[in-house]
Design an enzyme around this catalytic site. Structure first.
Site, PDB file in Angstrom:
ATOM      1  N   LYS A   9       0.790  -1.132  -0.144  1.00  0.00           N
ATOM      2  CA  LYS A   9      -0.078  -0.114   0.006  1.00  0.00           C
ATOM      3  C   LYS A   9       1.087   1.203  -0.077  1.00  0.00           C
ATOM      4  CE  LYS A   9      -3.895  -1.995   2.132  1.00  0.00           C
ATOM      5  NZ  LYS A   9      -4.802  -1.938   3.408  1.00  0.00           N
ATOM      6  N   TYR A  49     -12.701  -1.226  -3.602  1.00  0.00           N
ATOM      7  CA  TYR A  49     -13.285  -1.195  -2.252  1.00  0.00           C
ATOM      8  C   TYR A  49     -14.564  -0.860  -1.930  1.00  0.00           C
ATOM      9  CZ  TYR A  49      -8.533  -1.423  -0.284  1.00  0.00           C
ATOM     10  OH  TYR A  49      -7.149  -1.762   0.090  1.00  0.00           O
ATOM     11  N   ASN A 112      -1.867   0.107   6.782  1.00  0.00           N
ATOM     12  CA  ASN A 112      -1.501  -1.065   7.339  1.00  0.00           C
ATOM     13  C   ASN A 112      -0.651  -1.811   6.260  1.00  0.00           C
ATOM     14  OD1 ASN A 112      -3.425  -1.767   5.607  1.00  0.00           O
ATOM     15  ND2 ASN A 112      -4.434  -2.982   7.044  1.00  0.00           N
ATOM     16  N   HIS A 115      -2.407  -5.120   1.427  1.00  0.00           N
ATOM     17  CA  HIS A 115      -3.605  -5.893   1.250  1.00  0.00           C
ATOM     18  C   HIS A 115      -3.284  -7.485   0.853  1.00  0.00           C
ATOM     19  CE1 HIS A 115      -7.671  -6.800  -0.310  1.00  0.00           C
ATOM     20  NE2 HIS A 115      -7.055  -7.367  -1.424  1.00  0.00           N
ATOM     21  N   GLU A 126      -9.417  -9.890  -8.282  1.00  0.00           N
ATOM     22  CA  GLU A 126      -8.478  -8.768  -7.736  1.00  0.00           C
ATOM     23  C   GLU A 126      -7.470  -8.736  -8.630  1.00  0.00           C
ATOM     24  OE1 GLU A 126      -8.021  -9.061  -3.538  1.00  0.00           O
ATOM     25  OE2 GLU A 126      -9.861  -8.229  -3.074  1.00  0.00           O
TER      26      GLU A 126
HETATM   27  P1  CMP Z   1      -7.575  -4.401   4.091  1.00  0.00           P
HETATM   28  O1  CMP Z   1      -7.968  -5.244   5.185  1.00  0.00           O
HETATM   29  O2  CMP Z   1      -6.433  -4.654   3.195  1.00  0.00           O
HETATM   30  O3  CMP Z   1      -8.833  -3.840   3.339  1.00  0.00           O
HETATM   31  C1  CMP Z   1      -9.829  -3.131   3.838  1.00  0.00           C
HETATM   32  C2  CMP Z   1      -8.724  -1.820   4.657  1.00  0.00           C
HETATM   33  O4  CMP Z   1      -9.638  -0.856   5.084  1.00  0.00           O
HETATM   34  C3  CMP Z   1      -7.885  -2.162   5.503  1.00  0.00           C
HETATM   35  O5  CMP Z   1      -6.965  -2.920   4.928  1.00  0.00           O
HETATM   36  C4  CMP Z   1      -7.451  -1.228   6.174  1.00  0.00           C
HETATM   37  O6  CMP Z   1      -6.455  -0.388   5.258  1.00  0.00           O
HETATM   38  C5  CMP Z   1      -8.868  -0.164   5.950  1.00  0.00           C
HETATM   39  N1  CMP Z   1      -9.406  -0.247   7.332  1.00  0.00           N
HETATM   40  C6  CMP Z   1      -9.934  -1.270   7.980  1.00  0.00           C
HETATM   41  N2  CMP Z   1     -10.459  -0.739   9.003  1.00  0.00           N
HETATM   42  C7  CMP Z   1     -10.367   0.605   9.222  1.00  0.00           C
HETATM   43  C8  CMP Z   1     -10.856   1.476  10.255  1.00  0.00           C
HETATM   44  N3  CMP Z   1     -11.457   0.944  11.363  1.00  0.00           N
HETATM   45  N4  CMP Z   1     -10.315   2.659  10.137  1.00  0.00           N
HETATM   46  C9  CMP Z   1      -9.594   2.822   9.026  1.00  0.00           C
HETATM   47  N5  CMP Z   1      -9.378   2.091   8.013  1.00  0.00           N
HETATM   48  C10 CMP Z   1      -9.602   0.896   8.264  1.00  0.00           C
END
Ligand code: CMP
Length: 141
Positions: A9, A49, A112, A115, A126
């Protein structure tokens, strides 16, 4: 062997961690079949998303994912989807097991680092989202 999609990311790309994450994935046993540096448009990130559209973090997530380049990867391994989810760790870095990509490289629950597809069906969808038929033909077999 099966395939899954990872995206390094924008947080990890912009802070210069993409190479370390790629090395970590290779050391964990994944073969990199395809990869490209790209920057998502608002429309692309919104579509990717779509499943989170009703979530309170959706707008922020789209804004983050379009904030800079990301690095989608097609990874191959035995049971690739599950193996990659184990290798990257829980969504929230504070909950990610020690040694996982998110424990090592993620900043917070949004930024984070990586993905990973959550099912074989979504992996196929995807992978096609980021890689054209002709790119995928080159890596078939
Ligand atoms: P990922 O699980 O790859 O895909 C959905 C994304 O949404 C997740 O990673 C985070 O980057 C983001 N995400 C999920 N939960 C939250 C949250 N509570 N607040 C902000 N971002 C979130």
């Amino acid at each position: 062997m099966s395939r899954t999609l990872a995206i390094i990311k924008p947080d990890a790309v912009s802070s210069g961690k993409a190479g370390k994450i790629l090395a970590h994935l290779e050391e964990a046993g994944f073969t990199v079949k395809a990869g490209k540096m790209t920057r998502l448009t608002d429309a692309q990130a919104g579509r990717f998303y779509e499943v989170h559209r009703e979530r309170p973090f959706y707008d922020s997530l789209v804004s983050f994912m379009t904030s800079g380049p990301c690095f989608p990867l097609v990874l191959e391994a035995d049971g690739a989807v599950l193996a990659l989810r184990e290798t990257i760790g829980a969504t929230y870095p504070a909950e990610a097991a020690p040694g996982t990509v998110r424990a090592l490289f993620a900043e917070n629950k949004e930024r984070n680092a990586i993905h990973a597809s959550d099912s074989d069906e979504n992996a196929a969808r995807e992978i096609s989202f980021f890689f054209s038929d002709s790119e995928l033909i080159q890596i078939s077999g």
